[in-house]
Design an enzyme around this catalytic site. Structure first.
Site, PDB file in Angstrom:
ATOM      1  N   GLY A 143     -16.497 -10.440  17.372  1.00 26.01           N
ATOM      2  CA  GLY A 143     -16.548 -11.549  16.311  1.00 26.01           C
ATOM      3  C   GLY A 143     -15.337 -12.195  16.840  1.00 26.01           C
ATOM      4  N   THR A 154     -14.267 -13.847  19.473  1.00 22.70           N
ATOM      5  CA  THR A 154     -14.295 -15.176  20.025  1.00 22.70           C
ATOM      6  C   THR A 154     -14.627 -16.372  19.034  1.00 22.70           C
ATOM      7  OG1 THR A 154     -15.237 -14.083  22.266  1.00 22.70           O
ATOM      8  CG2 THR A 154     -15.636 -16.307  21.845  1.00 22.70           C
ATOM      9  N   ASP A 180     -25.981 -13.476  29.901  1.00 17.76           N
ATOM     10  CA  ASP A 180     -25.700 -13.131  31.222  1.00 17.76           C
ATOM     11  C   ASP A 180     -25.132 -11.662  31.227  1.00 17.76           C
ATOM     12  OD1 ASP A 180     -23.333 -14.103  30.403  1.00 17.76           O
ATOM     13  OD2 ASP A 180     -22.940 -13.851  32.637  1.00 17.76           O
ATOM     14  N   VAL A 185     -27.311  -6.746  25.884  1.00 14.99           N
ATOM     15  CA  VAL A 185     -28.516  -7.571  25.919  1.00 14.99           C
ATOM     16  C   VAL A 185     -28.288  -8.607  27.070  1.00 14.99           C
ATOM     17  CG1 VAL A 185     -29.538  -6.651  24.108  1.00 14.99           C
ATOM     18  CG2 VAL A 185     -28.173  -8.880  23.996  1.00 14.99           C
ATOM     19  N   ARG A 215     -29.755 -14.873  33.380  1.00 21.64           N
ATOM     20  CA  ARG A 215     -29.820 -16.261  32.502  1.00 21.64           C
ATOM     21  C   ARG A 215     -31.224 -16.626  32.694  1.00 21.64           C
ATOM     22  NH1 ARG A 215     -24.806 -17.437  30.424  1.00 21.64           N
ATOM     23  NH2 ARG A 215     -23.044 -17.258  31.910  1.00 21.64           N
ATOM     24  N   GLU A 232     -24.040 -20.479  19.361  1.00 24.78           N
ATOM     25  CA  GLU A 232     -23.626 -19.472  19.906  1.00 24.78           C
ATOM     26  C   GLU A 232     -24.604 -18.709  20.308  1.00 24.78           C
ATOM     27  OE1 GLU A 232     -21.712 -18.255  22.180  1.00 24.78           O
ATOM     28  OE2 GLU A 232     -19.666 -17.510  21.205  1.00 24.78           O
ATOM     29  N   ILE A 261     -24.398 -15.127  20.970  1.00 23.80           N
ATOM     30  CA  ILE A 261     -24.155 -13.812  20.449  1.00 23.80           C
ATOM     31  C   ILE A 261     -22.814 -13.307  20.002  1.00 23.80           C
ATOM     32  CG2 ILE A 261     -23.519 -12.691  22.544  1.00 23.80           C
ATOM     33  CD1 ILE A 261     -25.081 -10.042  21.835  1.00 23.80           C
ATOM     34  N   ILE A 262     -22.696 -12.833  18.698  1.00 24.90           N
ATOM     35  CA  ILE A 262     -21.572 -12.510  18.059  1.00 24.90           C
ATOM     36  C   ILE A 262     -21.516 -10.986  18.322  1.00 24.90           C
ATOM     37  CG2 ILE A 262     -20.082 -12.375  15.924  1.00 24.90           C
ATOM     38  CD1 ILE A 262     -20.526 -15.217  16.400  1.00 24.90           C
ATOM     39  N   ASP A 263     -20.443 -10.578  18.875  1.00 19.87           N
ATOM     40  CA  ASP A 263     -20.237  -9.206  19.133  1.00 19.87           C
ATOM     41  C   ASP A 263     -18.959  -8.609  18.385  1.00 19.87           C
ATOM     42  OD1 ASP A 263     -19.785  -6.592  20.447  1.00 19.87           O
ATOM     43  OD2 ASP A 263     -20.647  -7.239  22.213  1.00 19.87           O
TER      44      ASP A 263
HETATM   45  N1  HPA Z   1     -24.946  -9.705  26.224  1.00 23.89           N
HETATM   46  C1  HPA Z   1     -24.446 -10.902  26.940  1.00 23.89           C
HETATM   47  N2  HPA Z   1     -23.168 -11.156  26.475  1.00 23.89           N
HETATM   48  C2  HPA Z   1     -22.626 -10.648  25.371  1.00 23.89           C
HETATM   49  C3  HPA Z   1     -23.028  -9.691  24.938  1.00 23.89           C
HETATM   50  C4  HPA Z   1     -24.119  -9.144  25.339  1.00 23.89           C
HETATM   51  O1  HPA Z   1     -24.723  -8.061  24.903  1.00 23.89           O
HETATM   52  N3  HPA Z   1     -22.121  -9.146  23.965  1.00 23.89           N
HETATM   53  C5  HPA Z   1     -21.067 -10.100  24.043  1.00 23.89           C
HETATM   54  N4  HPA Z   1     -21.444 -11.096  25.181  1.00 23.89           N
HETATM   55 MG    MG Z   2     -21.577 -16.611  23.976  1.00 22.07          MG
END
Ligand code: HPA
Ligand code: MG
Length: 226
Positions: A146, A148, A200, A194, A206, A140, A142-144
């Site tokens: 969590g 997903t 994206d 980010v 991207r 993956e 990014i984990i934001d």
């Molecule tokens: N950037 C892109 N995609 C994302 C982000 C991020 O900071 N957080 C969760 N999905």
């Molecule tokens: Mg992702």
């Protein structure tokens, strides 16, 4: 499911980290006005992935030498997936022990603008039935929150894999995080949106090599109606 026990280091980027100015590295002209700074230059991403690959292989080989399925979470995970796989293949070519790899893809969607939409939708990819009895490494970007990844792991569990491990290039230190931590983390980063290295904002950025912080101008320019 079998648990693999291993706690590799994660590279922590502090909240007061200012990043690199845009003019220190090469950034496409079309994005220059849309970014605050470069948080992680592409070369550093590459070096970190080399080490994550080693951590993964050292963790997996004693547990599972019959092979793993590396599952790429599209679209954001594609660069990390491709580069991580290259490094694992390099280790496979050059060590006494090696691990057979097969690959699979899943496509999820949960973000509009910089906000999570709460639910995940599987909108493409391979048949998850193929994962039955296999050791799966989910890759993956990014984990934001969590959320997903928790939902994805629940979904995968329904197809009875032997084990599931998660490698995420980035983990955000966010008050919204539900406490989920992946098994392998590239960088723990401050709570900023980010883009770049396949991450994206509404499908833009991207094509940026470095991981950068988007500014208000960029968020406005590429916003979509919610
Ligand atoms: N950037 C892109 N995609 C994302 C982000 C991020 O900071 N957080 C969760 N999905
Ligand atoms: Mg992702």
């Amino acid at each position: 499911m079998v648990e693999w026990g291993f706690a590799p280091a994660t590279d922590l980027i502090k909240d007061d980290y200012a990043g690199y100015p845009l003019n220190m590295f090469c950034v496409p002209k079309h994005y220059e006005a849309d970014l605050t700074d470069i948080m992680i230059p592409a070369g550093l991403i590459n070096d970190r992935i080399e080490r994550i690959a080693r951590d993964i292989v050292q963790d997996i080989i004693p547990q599972e030498n019959r092979g793993i399925v590396v599952l790429c979470v599209l679209k954001g995970g594609y660069k990390f997936f491709a580069d991580l796989l290259d490094k694992i293949k390099q280790l496979n070519r050059n060590s006494e022990e090696s691990i057979p790899i097969s690959i699979d893809f899943i496509r999820l969607q949960s973000y509009k603008n910089d906000k999570s939409q709460g639910s995940i939708q599987v909108i493409g990819g391979d048949r998850l039935e193929n994962l039955k009895g296999k050791c799966v490494l989910v890759v993956e970007d990014i984990i934001d929150t969590g959320g997903t990844m928790i939902k994805l792991k629940e979904l995968l569990a329904k197809h009875e894999p032997k084990c599931v491990k998660v490698a995420s290039l980035l983990v955000k230190r966010s008050a919204r995080n539900c406490g989920y931590k992946p098994d392998f983390t590239g960088f723990e980063i401050p709570d900023e949106f980010v883009v770049g290295y396949a991450l994206d904002y509404n499908e833009h950025f991207r094509d940026l090599s470095h991981i950068c912080v988007i500014n208000e101008n960029g968020k406005k320019k590429y916003a979509v109606a919610s």
